[in-house]
Motif scaffolding. Structure first.
Motif, short mmCIF file in Angstrom:
data_model
loop_
_atom_site.label_atom_id
_atom_site.label_comp_id
_atom_site.label_asym_id
_atom_site.label_seq_id
_atom_site.Cartn_x
_atom_site.Cartn_y
_atom_site.Cartn_z
N ILE A 2 0.79 -0.97 -0.04
CA ILE A 2 -0.06 -0.10 0.09
C ILE A 2 0.97 1.16 0.08
O ILE A 2 1.86 1.36 0.57
CB ILE A 2 -0.97 -0.10 1.16
CG1 ILE A 2 -2.07 -1.06 1.14
CG2 ILE A 2 -1.62 1.26 1.41
CD1 ILE A 2 -2.93 -1.00 2.08
N SER A 5 -2.05 7.23 -0.02
CA SER A 5 -3.15 7.43 -0.80
C SER A 5 -3.54 9.09 -0.53
O SER A 5 -3.72 9.31 0.87
CB SER A 5 -4.44 6.47 -0.53
OG SER A 5 -5.73 7.41 -0.85
N LYS A 26 -12.01 2.89 -0.63
CA LYS A 26 -11.38 1.81 -0.39
C LYS A 26 -11.75 1.20 0.90
O LYS A 26 -12.10 -0.01 0.68
CB LYS A 26 -9.92 2.60 -0.20
CG LYS A 26 -8.91 1.39 -0.12
CD LYS A 26 -7.39 1.81 0.13
CE LYS A 26 -6.51 1.00 0.58
NZ LYS A 26 -5.18 1.54 0.80
N TRP A 396 -6.81 -8.97 -4.14
CA TRP A 396 -5.93 -7.94 -3.76
C TRP A 396 -5.64 -7.78 -2.33
O TRP A 396 -4.48 -7.52 -2.02
CB TRP A 396 -6.64 -6.56 -4.17
CG TRP A 396 -5.81 -5.36 -4.09
CD1 TRP A 396 -4.87 -4.74 -4.77
CD2 TRP A 396 -5.86 -4.46 -3.01
NE1 TRP A 396 -4.34 -3.69 -4.04
CE2 TRP A 396 -4.66 -3.44 -2.94
CE3 TRP A 396 -6.53 -4.39 -1.74
CZ2 TRP A 396 -4.81 -2.46 -2.12
CZ3 TRP A 396 -6.30 -3.54 -0.58
CH2 TRP A 396 -5.16 -2.75 -0.85
N SER A 401 -2.11 -6.46 0.02
CA SER A 401 -2.31 -5.60 0.97
C SER A 401 -1.39 -6.05 2.37
O SER A 401 -0.79 -7.00 2.16
CB SER A 401 -3.75 -5.24 1.66
OG SER A 401 -4.12 -6.50 2.38
N GLU A 474 0.76 -0.54 -10.01
CA GLU A 474 -0.12 0.26 -9.03
C GLU A 474 0.59 1.44 -8.28
O GLU A 474 0.10 2.47 -8.38
CB GLU A 474 -0.48 -0.47 -7.88
CG GLU A 474 -1.32 -1.77 -8.10
CD GLU A 474 -1.68 -2.60 -7.06
OE1 GLU A 474 -2.18 -2.26 -5.89
OE2 GLU A 474 -1.05 -3.61 -7.32
N GLN A 478 -0.39 5.56 -8.59
CA GLN A 478 -0.74 6.30 -7.43
C GLN A 478 0.06 7.37 -7.27
O GLN A 478 -0.29 8.44 -7.07
CB GLN A 478 -0.60 5.23 -6.14
CG GLN A 478 -2.06 4.49 -6.09
CD GLN A 478 -1.92 3.49 -5.04
OE1 GLN A 478 -0.94 3.10 -4.45
NE2 GLN A 478 -3.03 2.74 -4.66
N SER A 483 -6.35 7.62 -7.40
CA SER A 483 -7.03 7.11 -6.22
C SER A 483 -6.94 5.59 -6.07
O SER A 483 -6.61 4.92 -7.18
CB SER A 483 -8.50 7.63 -5.87
OG SER A 483 -9.21 6.99 -6.92
N TRP A 484 -7.01 5.02 -5.06
CA TRP A 484 -6.97 3.56 -5.05
C TRP A 484 -8.18 2.79 -6.00
O TRP A 484 -7.81 1.91 -6.84
CB TRP A 484 -7.28 2.89 -3.67
CG TRP A 484 -7.30 1.58 -3.47
CD1 TRP A 484 -6.18 0.61 -3.35
CD2 TRP A 484 -8.47 0.75 -3.34
NE1 TRP A 484 -6.57 -0.65 -3.47
CE2 TRP A 484 -7.86 -0.64 -3.56
CE3 TRP A 484 -10.10 0.90 -3.81
CZ2 TRP A 484 -8.79 -1.84 -3.36
CZ3 TRP A 484 -10.43 -0.13 -3.55
CH2 TRP A 484 -9.98 -1.49 -3.75
N TRP A 485 -9.03 3.50 -6.00
CA TRP A 485 -10.25 2.82 -6.83
C TRP A 485 -10.11 3.12 -8.16
O TRP A 485 -9.99 2.17 -9.22
CB TRP A 485 -11.57 3.56 -6.50
CG TRP A 485 -12.83 3.25 -7.27
CD1 TRP A 485 -13.47 3.83 -8.10
CD2 TRP A 485 -13.19 1.80 -7.47
NE1 TRP A 485 -14.56 3.08 -8.67
CE2 TRP A 485 -14.34 1.80 -8.35
CE3 TRP A 485 -12.79 0.62 -6.83
CZ2 TRP A 485 -15.19 0.65 -8.73
CZ3 TRP A 485 -13.55 -0.46 -7.39
CH2 TRP A 485 -14.64 -0.57 -8.29
N THR A 487 -6.97 3.37 -9.45
CA THR A 487 -5.82 2.20 -9.95
C THR A 487 -6.41 0.90 -9.90
O THR A 487 -6.16 0.15 -11.07
CB THR A 487 -4.72 2.49 -8.69
OG1 THR A 487 -4.48 3.66 -8.19
CG2 THR A 487 -3.65 1.48 -9.23
N PHE A 488 -7.22 0.58 -9.02
CA PHE A 488 -8.01 -0.78 -9.28
C PHE A 488 -8.64 -1.06 -10.55
O PHE A 488 -8.53 -1.93 -11.09
CB PHE A 488 -8.88 -0.88 -7.92
CG PHE A 488 -9.40 -2.60 -7.73
CD1 PHE A 488 -8.53 -3.31 -7.05
CD2 PHE A 488 -10.49 -2.77 -8.36
CE1 PHE A 488 -8.90 -4.54 -6.98
CE2 PHE A 488 -10.86 -4.28 -8.09
CZ PHE A 488 -10.13 -4.98 -7.54
#
Lengths: 575, 383
Positions: A2, A5, A26, A396, A401, A474, A478, A483-485, A487-488
């Motif tokens: 991680i 963020s 997230k 993920w 994580s 990733e 970032q 954002s995490w979302w 990126t996902f």
């Protein structure tokens, strides 16, 4: 891994800050997914464990005594392991070889692969097994009749452990094929090319470079195969029992047949499988996690390019044609042939003269047929999509994580694999009969059952793909402010898509066959195809059943082709 | 960046872990509110006095003939629906339901599954006080268990009294019989060679050619009891079964057994249902079960009214109807009805019913013994 963020600045003091941090998309997504996985897994697990260790008088180990106390248990475990490991090795060898040839080489007849790899999965186990009896029984097998002049009578005997390994291994090989295709697609060929340049032979490259890189997928495949074969019922029941070969599942069948069903003994057997499975998942994570060795999808652009087989091309082409005939054409022809007859008989002029399409027209007269097809499609697509979406996030969490307890998500998602279908059905009806939300008696209870049953496969497919994707991708997203979302959604999902698609297809196909929990949970109007199959089977209409099998193969084959065509637009493309 | 991750990860992990914990708590809560999920003690669904359905049953039980129909039909049509759970095969039940719906203005909702599953379903629903079905039609064994659970109501009437005694049980009434009889492939077995008695199946000439079914312990225990009554000793009986099991090909499922018999995988099947073999024979398959090897062993299937029925009048009307008009329909479908009116095709055949009482009392024991007999023909303890 991680990274910081931008939406979560480190403010520790006030409630609003805490709230703001928690309320990011997230954490919300993670919380929901972890909750759902835990919930889906724990309902049947709790029911199973409770039933195993507690009876009216409190804690008991009686179930274990009844389950393992049989004097034949030694031979049974021996048979089970022989059968399971044999089938796993066979399906692994066949599935991996086919996947490799298909993705990484310029082998001819690639179109056949598709059929060869999916069709055995579509044919219901009971039909596939009976088709093999008609092909390779020492008494009536058609193959035996053909080769009798050369090898003498009864050369092939399908009623042996080797016969069981053969049928089960071929029937399971599509799972491996799908897993390995996804793994090979995501592999950078430059690694193999460098090995070739340095003077390694093709075999050396395959053994020393290609195989080690796909180890997470191989471990996942072995794990699923062994547990699946240990649980397999149709093959041991139809092929093993004839000669008194007993396996684990024959025991589970016996203890659940009585009333009240001996849940404690069934649970004790399932707990044995659970222990095996947990060890397997632990090994799989150890292997996958240890380093970045398997991360073949990195920031460096690559395009998987097929390898030239050279003089081996015609040989491999021939091998594929032979395999195709053995696993697909043979059983499918038997089914097609049977579906045109009034009753099964060995091919003769008489038999061919009596052929008609009556069985197919009978299919259309089954009142629930259209409803069942619609419901099966709905449930198949629904559960496949839900499971793969959940497992993408779940994978993920497990792989990337650093959330404490993330391994639990992995274990939980795997436990439904060992819960017998009937026990799952009982557990779900127990809970939802008492739930204030009206789910019992609707199609949603079937959806929940399917999601639970197929979660383990979805997780294996997703985790395996996740292991291959380098975290640097990733990180760069970032760093660039995603954002995490974002990126996902924009980086990880497209890269995961070969694996997710493979899992999706697998779940879609096998959900059409799910019977053991559907039969307890369906309600009028919510019939599914597998229930019709079961009914035709009970009616003794084997020829109609064969017709239904042929129709199913056609329907699903079309669906899978569409899925692949659509999927090819999203994922990594081949040349 | 090297130091940041653990801190952030811990924060992200908090809620996630809580979610997992909440998930489990929810499960425990849901599962907990029903007590032990696997408790088998029957829960009284009718704690205080008879239910509304039972009152109606009691009132109608005393009526006969047209008066009874006249009472039930308007009530049933007002209810409009019947929820039926059955293990009758779908080809038969489709015909039955269609005829009933054509005759009366009642819609039938059908749940169909194997008898063990029907039993599980009813028990699960009744324990949760869920009114899933009005009437249940399934195998004798499962009906016995349901009656033990106390969910079946008393049914009486002139039609019930016409059913043979073995089919008039507490809580349920037989509607049809499945007949166990040896069957053979006519291409492999001539009429002279065909078995004439059950004892013939033990003949070494069938070694490797006889098939036995995995779960037919009810057939086993009934034949065992019959021979015992005939004066055979345990040793003699065990020897016969051992003889059958020697070289026997064990098959799971009567349908598969029938298929493999007509395909010639084996020459003789010990205990298939006559109607399965009859169907194949009607289609021209080279199989036969006639003349019957006697005694034919009959497994009753019956019907029971639920105490908690939502549509009691429809349930009772359907039961009356199945024992009257329905019987002829069953015959047309190749089944053996519980009430024989007119010519009896089985008039001169000795038929013995499955010993259901022994089966419910000591079923487990018999399961184990049969399991042992077919698995290797090893010595079974006589008792």
């Amino acid at each position: 891994m991680i990274t910081a963020s931008p939406t979560a600045p480190a403010r520790e003091r006030a409630m609003p800050g805490w709230l703001r941090r928690v309320a990011t998309p997230k954490t919300l997504i993670i919380v929901v997914v972890a909750g759902l996985i835990g919930y889906l897994a724990l309902v049947p697990l709790y029911y199973l464990i409770w039933g195993t260790f507690f009876d009216a008088n409190g804690f008991t180990m009686g179930g274990f005594a009844r389950a393992y106390g049989d004097p034949r248990v030694g031979g049974m475990i021996g048979n089970s392991l022989w059968f399971a490991i044999g089938a796993a090795v066979l399906s692994l060898a066949v599935g991996t070889a086919l996947a490799y040839l298909n993705v990484r080489t310029d082998v001819p007849f690639k179109g056949l692969f598709f059929a060869a790899s999916i069709i055995p999965l579509i044919i219901p186990g009971i039909l596939y097994t009976i088709a093999w009896i008609f092909l390779a029984s020492p008494d009536i097998g058609l193959l035996n009749k053909v080769i009798e002049p050369i090898f003498g009578p009864g050369f092939f005997d399908v009623f042996t452990v080797w016969g069981m390994v053969w049928v089960e291994g071929l029937h399971l090989s599509p799972i491996v094929f799908l897993l390995m295709v996804a793994a090979f697609r995501s592999m950078d060929p430059s690694l193999e090319e460098s090995a070739l340049m340095s003077g390694a032979s093709r075999w050396q490259v395959f053994r020393r470079v290609t195989m080690p890189l796909t180890r997470p997928a191989i471990v996942a495949a072995v794990l699923i195969m062994v547990v699946r074969s240990l649980e397999s019922f149709e093959v041991p029941a139809l092929l093993g029992l004839q000669n008194g070969i007993y396996v684990f599942t024959s025991r589970i069948y016996f203890v659940l047949r009585t009333y009240p069903p001996d849940l404690a003994a069934a649970g004790a057997l399932a707990v044995g499988l659970l222990v095996l499975a947990v060890i397997g998942v632990a090994i799989s994570n150890l292997v996958g996690r240890s380093s970045k060795n398997y991360q073949t999808v990195t920031g460096k652009g690559f395009r998987p390019r097929p390898m030239e087989l050279g003089k081996w091309r015609p040989v491999m082409g021939g091998a594929i044609v032979v395999y195709f005939f053995l696993t697909v054409v043979g059983p499918l022809l038997v089914l097609l042939y049977t579906s045109l007859l009034k009753f099964y008989q060995a091919p003769s002029t008489e038999a061919f003269a009596s052929m008609s399409l009556d069985n197919y027209s009978e299919l259309f007269h089954i009142s629930a047929a259209t409803t069942a097809l619609k419901n099966s499609l709905l449930l198949g697509v629904g559960s496949a999509t839900l499971v793969m979406a959940l497992m993408a996030v779940g994978a993920w969490m497990v792989v990337r994580s650093r959330i404490p307890g993330r391994q639990l998500v992995d274990y939980f998602s795997f436990t439904p694999l060992v819960v017998p279908g009937l026990v799952l059905g009982l557990a779900l009806s127990f809970v939802y009969l008492r739930s204030p939300v009206p789910i019992y008696g609707t199609i949603f209870i079937l959806l929940i059952a399917y999601c639970t049953r197929y979660m383990p496969y979805g997780m294996r497919y997703a985790v395996t793909s996740m292991h291959q994707i380098s975290s640097e991708l990733e990180e760069s997203a970032q760093v660039s402010g995603a954002s995490w979302w974002q990126t996902f959604r924009r980086v990880l999902l497209p890269l995961l898509s070969p694996g997710l698609l493979a899992g999706w297809i697998y779940i879609l196909v096998v959900s059409f066959r799910e019977l053991s929990s559907s039969i307890l949970l369906y309600s009028p109007g919510n019939e599914v195809l597998s229930i019709l199959i079961f009914e035709q089977y009970e009616n003794g209409q084997f020829t109609v059943l064969a017709a239904l099998g042929v129709v199913m193969v056609l329907t699903l084959a079309v669906l899978v082709v569409i899925a692949y065509k659509l999927g090819a637009k999203v994922g990594l493309r081949q040349d | 960046m090297n130091t940041a991750p653990p801190l952030l990860a811990r924060r992200a992990g908090g809620p996630a872990k809580r979610a997992v914990a909440t998930g489990s708590a929810l499960v425990l809560l849901l599962a907990g509110c029903g007590g032990s999920p696997t408790a088998t003690a029957p829960q009284a669904t009718t704690a205080g006095g008879p239910t509304a359905a039972e009152k109606l049953y009691a009132e109608v039980n005393g009526m006969t003939g047209q008066q009874r129909r006249d009472k039930l039909v308007p009530l049933a049509e007002k209810e409009g629906t019947l929820d039926l759970y059955t293990s009758m095969t779908s080809d038969v039940v489709d015909v039955v339901i269609k005829a009933f719906e054509d005759q009366y203005n009642v819609t039938v909702n059908l749940y169909r599954a194997g008898s063990e599953t029907v039993l599980q379903r009813v028990v699960q629903e009744q324990k949760a006080h869920y009114q899933g079905n009005d009437v249940v039609e399934t195998n004798a064994t499962e009906l016995f268990d349901l009656n033990t659970e106390g969910v079946l109501a008393t049914y009486d009437g002139e039609r019930r009294r016409m059913v043979p005694e073995a089919g008039r049980q507490e809580g349920w009434t037989a509607t049809r019989f499945n007949l166990f009889a040896p069957s053979w492939n006519t291409k492999l077995v001539t009429p002279e060679q065909a078995p004439k008695t059950w004892e013939d199946l033990a003949d070494p000439k069938w070694d490797g050619k006889l098939s036995m079914e995995l779960s037919d312990s009810d057939w086993y225990l009934t034949l065992y009891g019959y021979w015992k009554k005939q004066g055979k000793t345990d040793d003699e009986i065990n020897k016969i079964f051992e003889g059958m099991a020697k070289g026997a090909k064990v098959v799971k499922g009567h349908t598969v057994q029938g298929q493999l018999l007509s395909a010639g995988q084996f020459a003789v099947a010990a205990s298939n249902y006559s109607y399965i073999v009859g169907q194949a024979k009607a289609k021209g398959a080279p199989v036969d079960y006639l003349p019957y090897v006697e005694p034919v062993i009959a497994r009753p299937n019956g019907i029971g009214l639920m105490k908690t029925a939502k549509h009691p009048a429809a349930a009772m009307l359907f039961t009356d109807w199945l024992l009257q008009e329905g019987q002829a329909l069953l015959v047309k479908q190749g089944l053996t009805p519980a009430i024989v009116e007119g010519d009896d095709p089985l008039k001169d055949v000795e038929i013995i019913p499955i010993d259901v009482e022994e089966l419910t009392k000591n079923g487990d024991e018999w399961n184990k013994r049969y399991d042992q007999v077919i698995s290797n023909g090893e010595q079974v303890d006589g008792n």
